[in-house]
Design a protein around this motif. Structure first.
Motif, PDB file in Angstrom:
ATOM      1  N   UNK A 131     -34.826  69.410-110.675  1.00  0.00           N
ATOM      2  CA  UNK A 131     -36.266  69.243-110.608  1.00  0.00           C
ATOM      3  C   UNK A 131     -36.545  68.456-109.328  1.00  0.00           C
ATOM      4  N   UNK A 132     -37.060  69.163-108.343  1.00  0.00           N
ATOM      5  CA  UNK A 132     -37.189  68.614-107.000  1.00  0.00           C
ATOM      6  C   UNK A 132     -38.664  68.550-106.611  1.00  0.00           C
ATOM      7  N   UNK A 133     -39.059  67.448-106.007  1.00  0.00           N
ATOM      8  CA  UNK A 133     -40.430  67.305-105.534  1.00  0.00           C
ATOM      9  C   UNK A 133     -40.727  68.362-104.475  1.00  0.00           C
ATOM     10  N   UNK A 134     -41.963  68.865-104.423  1.00  0.00           N
ATOM     11  CA  UNK A 134     -42.285  69.910-103.437  1.00  0.00           C
ATOM     12  C   UNK A 134     -41.986  69.509-101.996  1.00  0.00           C
ATOM     13  N   UNK A 135     -42.161  68.221-101.661  1.00  0.00           N
ATOM     14  CA  UNK A 135     -41.930  67.798-100.284  1.00  0.00           C
ATOM     15  C   UNK A 135     -40.449  67.710 -99.928  1.00  0.00           C
ATOM     16  N   UNK A 136     -39.549  67.909-100.914  1.00  0.00           N
ATOM     17  CA  UNK A 136     -38.110  67.906-100.648  1.00  0.00           C
ATOM     18  C   UNK A 136     -37.497  69.306-100.771  1.00  0.00           C
ATOM     19  N   UNK A 215     -23.435  83.683 -95.801  1.00  0.00           N
ATOM     20  CA  UNK A 215     -22.927  82.691 -94.853  1.00  0.00           C
ATOM     21  C   UNK A 215     -23.736  81.403 -94.927  1.00  0.00           C
ATOM     22  N   UNK A 216     -25.054  81.500 -95.167  1.00  0.00           N
ATOM     23  CA  UNK A 216     -25.885  80.311 -95.279  1.00  0.00           C
ATOM     24  C   UNK A 216     -25.534  79.468 -96.490  1.00  0.00           C
ATOM     25  N   UNK A 217     -25.279  80.117 -97.619  1.00  0.00           N
ATOM     26  CA  UNK A 217     -24.882  79.391 -98.837  1.00  0.00           C
ATOM     27  C   UNK A 217     -23.564  78.668 -98.608  1.00  0.00           C
ATOM     28  N   UNK A 218     -22.630  79.339 -97.936  1.00  0.00           N
ATOM     29  CA  UNK A 218     -21.327  78.722 -97.648  1.00  0.00           C
ATOM     30  C   UNK A 218     -21.488  77.527 -96.701  1.00  0.00           C
ATOM     31  N   UNK A 219     -22.291  77.696 -95.659  1.00  0.00           N
ATOM     32  CA  UNK A 219     -22.444  76.638 -94.655  1.00  0.00           C
ATOM     33  C   UNK A 219     -23.173  75.418 -95.205  1.00  0.00           C
ATOM     34  N   UNK A 220     -24.094  75.633 -96.146  1.00  0.00           N
ATOM     35  CA  UNK A 220     -24.944  74.543 -96.634  1.00  0.00           C
ATOM     36  C   UNK A 220     -24.321  73.732 -97.768  1.00  0.00           C
ATOM     37  N   UNK A 221     -23.270  74.234 -98.410  1.00  0.00           N
ATOM     38  CA  UNK A 221     -22.676  73.488 -99.528  1.00  0.00           C
ATOM     39  C   UNK A 221     -22.323  72.077 -99.077  1.00  0.00           C
ATOM     40  N   UNK A 222     -22.646  71.037 -99.900  1.00  0.00           N
ATOM     41  CA  UNK A 222     -23.079  71.054-101.302  1.00  0.00           C
ATOM     42  C   UNK A 222     -24.587  71.132-101.515  1.00  0.00           C
ATOM     43  N   UNK A 223     -25.370  71.285-100.441  1.00  0.00           N
ATOM     44  CA  UNK A 223     -26.817  71.444-100.612  1.00  0.00           C
ATOM     45  C   UNK A 223     -27.101  72.702-101.429  1.00  0.00           C
ATOM     46  N   UNK A 224     -27.845  72.591-102.536  1.00  0.00           N
ATOM     47  CA  UNK A 224     -28.123  73.783-103.341  1.00  0.00           C
ATOM     48  C   UNK A 224     -29.061  74.746-102.616  1.00  0.00           C
ATOM     49  N   UNK A 225     -28.697  76.014-102.618  1.00  0.00           N
ATOM     50  CA  UNK A 225     -29.483  77.060-101.971  1.00  0.00           C
ATOM     51  C   UNK A 225     -29.733  78.178-102.978  1.00  0.00           C
ATOM     52  N   UNK A 226     -30.988  78.546-103.138  1.00  0.00           N
ATOM     53  CA  UNK A 226     -31.348  79.727-103.932  1.00  0.00           C
ATOM     54  C   UNK A 226     -31.667  80.844-102.948  1.00  0.00           C
ATOM     55  N   UNK A 227     -30.986  81.952-103.083  1.00  0.00           N
ATOM     56  CA  UNK A 227     -31.155  83.057-102.148  1.00  0.00           C
ATOM     57  C   UNK A 227     -32.017  84.172-102.711  1.00  0.00           C
ATOM     58  N   UNK A 228     -32.942  84.663-101.897  1.00  0.00           N
ATOM     59  CA  UNK A 228     -33.778  85.820-102.257  1.00  0.00           C
ATOM     60  C   UNK A 228     -33.581  86.871-101.175  1.00  0.00           C
ATOM     61  N   UNK A 248     -42.080  82.809-105.980  1.00  0.00           N
ATOM     62  CA  UNK A 248     -42.857  81.934-106.867  1.00  0.00           C
ATOM     63  C   UNK A 248     -42.082  81.662-108.151  1.00  0.00           C
ATOM     64  N   UNK A 249     -41.467  82.691-108.736  1.00  0.00           N
ATOM     65  CA  UNK A 249     -40.724  82.522-109.991  1.00  0.00           C
ATOM     66  C   UNK A 249     -39.528  81.603-109.804  1.00  0.00           C
ATOM     67  N   UNK A 250     -38.830  81.730-108.662  1.00  0.00           N
ATOM     68  CA  UNK A 250     -37.690  80.857-108.396  1.00  0.00           C
ATOM     69  C   UNK A 250     -38.137  79.407-108.240  1.00  0.00           C
ATOM     70  N   UNK A 251     -39.262  79.204-107.564  1.00  0.00           N
ATOM     71  CA  UNK A 251     -39.774  77.843-107.383  1.00  0.00           C
ATOM     72  C   UNK A 251     -40.155  77.203-108.712  1.00  0.00           C
ATOM     73  N   UNK A 252     -40.706  77.992-109.615  1.00  0.00           N
ATOM     74  CA  UNK A 252     -41.132  77.464-110.916  1.00  0.00           C
ATOM     75  C   UNK A 252     -39.954  76.838-111.679  1.00  0.00           C
ATOM     76  N   UNK A 253     -38.742  77.312-111.399  1.00  0.00           N
ATOM     77  CA  UNK A 253     -37.569  76.824-112.133  1.00  0.00           C
ATOM     78  C   UNK A 253     -37.004  75.524-111.573  1.00  0.00           C
ATOM     79  N   UNK A 254     -37.410  75.155-110.353  1.00  0.00           N
ATOM     80  CA  UNK A 254     -36.827  73.957-109.743  1.00  0.00           C
ATOM     81  C   UNK A 254     -37.857  72.939-109.308  1.00  0.00           C
ATOM     82  N   UNK A 255     -39.128  73.291-109.363  1.00  0.00           N
ATOM     83  CA  UNK A 255     -40.169  72.376-108.912  1.00  0.00           C
ATOM     84  C   UNK A 255     -40.422  71.254-109.917  1.00  0.00           C
ATOM     85  N   UNK A 256     -40.555  70.066-109.387  1.00  0.00           N
ATOM     86  CA  UNK A 256     -41.009  68.939-110.189  1.00  0.00           C
ATOM     87  C   UNK A 256     -42.514  68.829-109.980  1.00  0.00           C
TER      88      UNK A 256
END
Length: 259
Positions: A131-136, A215-228, A248-256
């Protein structure tokens, strides 16, 4: 089925899971052979040595099987069961290269494997119940989402968009303003990494093709990345489109969201 229809279909995890299971079986067999072949001569060194090495081999095989089962359960149930972050590391850094190699040997399309990997990665990220703040949160877009002949280039500042509606930038800008989320358009992997370093988000929602997302998911680990995945009715890297409802649906699952 046309190429656009194939791209529109939601990527499924089952291919990656099936290849992961197959790779696990092959790995266990290789571990067994690595023990069995030299064990014929281990007894000459010490009579208990074959049994000791056998126990080590059994433990390694058990870890491989248990890890595979946990990954399948985590993605199937959508719940953080055990060590999900560590399992993402194993999948991204170790299993993916092995599974891509197995896929090549079996003659499978590499983009289908990457699609399945992206879907599985998304499941692992969402299962952690972030649950991540929109500004993060950072929405990262490829420049090919914008129409090629548009005179107003939004690379660097997506708010330059005049919201004419000719491309999907309009819908994405509206989503960003709706939730107060930062959106950046990158012209390549180097610029994308630079943007992430500068903005330091806690979660990235990235839109791209199979290769760039993987490649972006691999490079960014451990930063969580949701790919569309973007859709490419005109071919790669040219006037691509994206399902804004999926964003929008993906954001709904992680937005605080504020109470």
């Amino acid at each position: 089925m046309s190429d656009v229809q194939e791209q529109t279909a939601a990527p499924r995890k089952r291919l990656f899971i099936a290849l992961m299971g197959f790779t696990c079986v092959v790995l266990v067999l290789l571990i067994f052979l690595a023990w069995w072949i030299p064990s014929r001569g281990l007894a000459n060194i010490h009579p208990d040595l074959p049994r000791i090495v056998g126990l080590v081999v059994l433990a390694l095989s058990g870890v491989a099987i248990l890890g595979t089962v946990l990954l399948v359960l985590t993605t199937a149930l959508g719940k953080d069961i055990f060590f999900t972050r560590f399992m993402r590391l194993v999948v991204i850094k170790f299993l993916l290269p092995m599974i891509e190699f197995v896929g090549r040997v079996l003659g499978l399309d590499k983009d289908r494997i990457r699609q399945s990997f992206i879907a599985m990665n998304n499941s692992l990220v969402i299962s952690q119940k972030y649950k991540v703040r929109p500004d993060r949160i950072l929405i990262l877009l490829p420049h090919c989402i914008q129409l090629f002949d548009c005179e107003i280039k939004v690379t660097g500042d997506v708010n330059k968009c005049v919201l004419c509606g000719r491309c999907d930038i309009k819908g994405l800008v509206e989503i960003g303003r709706k939730y107060g989320i930062d959106i950046s358009v990158a012209t390549g992997g180097t610029l994308a990494r630079k943007v992430i370093v500068e903005k330091r988000p806690k979660l990235v929602l990235a839109v791209a093709c199979e290769r760039d997302l993987t490649s972006g998911i691999k490079d960014c680990y451990p930063l969580p990345v949701i790919g569309v995945l973007n859709l490419r009715p005109h071919g790669p890297c040219f006037n691509t489109i994206v399902d804004t409802a999926a964003i929008d649906a993906a954001l709904q699952q992680v937005l605080e969201l504020p109470k």
